[in-house]
Design an enzyme around this catalytic site. Sequence first.
Site, PDB file in Angstrom:
ATOM      1  N   CYS A 210      34.837  40.917   0.455  1.00  0.00           N
ATOM      2  CA  CYS A 210      33.794  40.342   1.305  1.00  0.00           C
ATOM      3  C   CYS A 210      34.409  39.752   2.571  1.00  0.00           C
ATOM      4  O   CYS A 210      35.326  38.926   2.495  1.00  0.00           O
ATOM      5  CB  CYS A 210      33.027  39.266   0.538  1.00  0.00           C
ATOM      6  SG  CYS A 210      31.692  38.518   1.507  1.00  0.00           S
TER       7      CYS A 210
ATOM      8  N   GLY B 239      26.498  51.829  -2.905  1.00  0.00           N
ATOM      9  CA  GLY B 239      25.906  50.542  -2.597  1.00  0.00           C
ATOM     10  C   GLY B 239      24.514  50.663  -2.015  1.00  0.00           C
ATOM     11  O   GLY B 239      23.531  50.822  -2.736  1.00  0.00           O
TER      12      GLY B 239
ATOM     13  N   GLN C 283      30.748  39.966 -11.090  1.00  0.00           N
ATOM     14  CA  GLN C 283      31.716  39.839 -10.003  1.00  0.00           C
ATOM     15  C   GLN C 283      31.891  38.380  -9.624  1.00  0.00           C
ATOM     16  O   GLN C 283      30.917  37.665  -9.367  1.00  0.00           O
ATOM     17  CB  GLN C 283      31.307  40.624  -8.749  1.00  0.00           C
ATOM     18  CG  GLN C 283      32.452  40.592  -7.719  1.00  0.00           C
ATOM     19  CD  GLN C 283      32.147  41.260  -6.412  1.00  0.00           C
ATOM     20  OE1 GLN C 283      31.273  40.809  -5.676  1.00  0.00           O
ATOM     21  NE2 GLN C 283      32.868  42.327  -6.095  1.00  0.00           N
TER      22      GLN C 283
ATOM     23  N   PRO D 155      28.242  45.645  -6.288  1.00  0.00           N
ATOM     24  CA  PRO D 155      27.680  44.291  -6.178  1.00  0.00           C
ATOM     25  C   PRO D 155      27.243  44.043  -4.742  1.00  0.00           C
ATOM     26  O   PRO D 155      28.015  44.281  -3.810  1.00  0.00           O
ATOM     27  CB  PRO D 155      28.858  43.387  -6.579  1.00  0.00           C
ATOM     28  CG  PRO D 155      30.081  44.209  -6.323  1.00  0.00           C
ATOM     29  CD  PRO D 155      29.693  45.637  -6.537  1.00  0.00           C
TER      30      PRO D 155
ATOM     31  N   GLY E 104      32.224  53.137  -0.475  1.00  0.00           N
ATOM     32  CA  GLY E 104      32.086  53.080   0.976  1.00  0.00           C
ATOM     33  C   GLY E 104      31.401  54.287   1.569  1.00  0.00           C
ATOM     34  O   GLY E 104      31.977  55.377   1.601  1.00  0.00           O
ATOM     35  N   GLY E 105      30.139  54.114   2.004  1.00  0.00           N
ATOM     36  CA  GLY E 105      29.445  55.160   2.746  1.00  0.00           C
ATOM     37  C   GLY E 105      29.018  56.373   1.948  1.00  0.00           C
ATOM     38  O   GLY E 105      28.633  57.389   2.527  1.00  0.00           O
TER      39      GLY E 105
ATOM     40  N   HIS F 103      37.066  49.944  -1.442  1.00  0.00           N
ATOM     41  CA  HIS F 103      36.200  50.233  -0.305  1.00  0.00           C
ATOM     42  C   HIS F 103      37.084  50.837   0.778  1.00  0.00           C
ATOM     43  O   HIS F 103      38.002  50.170   1.274  1.00  0.00           O
ATOM     44  CB  HIS F 103      35.529  48.952   0.192  1.00  0.00           C
ATOM     45  CG  HIS F 103      34.499  49.181   1.243  1.00  0.00           C
ATOM     46  ND1 HIS F 103      33.415  48.355   1.417  1.00  0.00           N
ATOM     47  CD2 HIS F 103      34.373  50.136   2.201  1.00  0.00           C
ATOM     48  CE1 HIS F 103      32.668  48.795   2.419  1.00  0.00           C
ATOM     49  NE2 HIS F 103      33.249  49.869   2.911  1.00  0.00           N
TER      50      HIS F 103
END
Length: 352
Positions: free
Chosen positions: A115, A248, A85, A32, A227-228, A186
């Site tokens: 977030c 993402g 979400q 998201p 993540g990444g 994450h």
Amino acid sequence: MSKIDLLNTSENSAESPAVTGLGPSRRFCVAPMMDWTTSHYRYLARLLSRNTLLYTEMVTTGALIHGDTERFLRHEEAEYPLALQLGGSDAKELAHCAALAEKFGFDEVNLNVGCPSDRVQNNMIGACLMGHPKKVAEGVQAMIEATDLPVTVKHRIGIDGRESWDDLCKFVETVAEAGCKTFIVHARIAILDGLSPKENREIPPLKYDWVYRLKQKYPHLEIIINGGIKTFDECHEHLRHTDGVMLGREAYHNPWLLAGVDPEFFGESAPVQTRHEALRAMFPFIESELARGVYLGHMTRHLLGLFHGQPGGRQFRRHISENAHKPGASLEVLEAALAKVREPEPATIAEA
């Protein structure tokens, strides 16, 4: 169109340490992302992959309860499998919105505990909730009681002041005791005091091994890593240690990557063979949105990366950027942009 049944199977999850069967397959997901994973992006993503699990932008409980609920939850059946979400912390409000998610046909409801922005912190939303695991657990339990949908949590591995391995385990254990069985992790901490959201996506170091250790410590839980992650090779390595991967920014800026997902991770043929085919398949949807009063530029901003790295790709992007915002802009803009990139002969899709 009926929803796509994408429960985990032993064939599709051969490389994963465990198979949980908790609703739609989370073997490969798109994260998201605010202002990015709109219905217009998701429609394109679904044309490129039938199996990728898609997530909406975060929608706050306040927006759903006090705002235009229909507008916030509107989506196309063609987007399934699709997860909503939520951002919030009040258990009653989360329960109400989880019930709305089921009513509107979503396949999963996910709670944002990752977030890092100041605005959401002030409303007890996002990563700051990692400092309040019992509050997260109360919200998750209320959501589970309000819906038959899978309830999942997306979180960081820690926040400033609560960034130890023990803190992470306490958070996961507390929320799992409330009934959550799927954690999307994450692999960075969030630094709530001093870093912007953008910096929080880049500066804190990635600790993939912590996510792997979570799966080892809690094999009964479904652990998805985020993540990444940028390449399929990286995805396969992560799938040796976790149950799924979530991409993402790479999946947004280089959406053609998704065209390789079904063959690479699900043993199925790709839905489309060329970028031209994918974009033209969007034309009926774009026409219907134009008829609804949506400006072309609101849709085409999500298409700019489709020809990433291809000859003529820069001219494609420039033509759209310079013309899609003009009054009365129509599909002619896209036709002219497509003319600037040569259509290749159909061939086996390789990762872009």
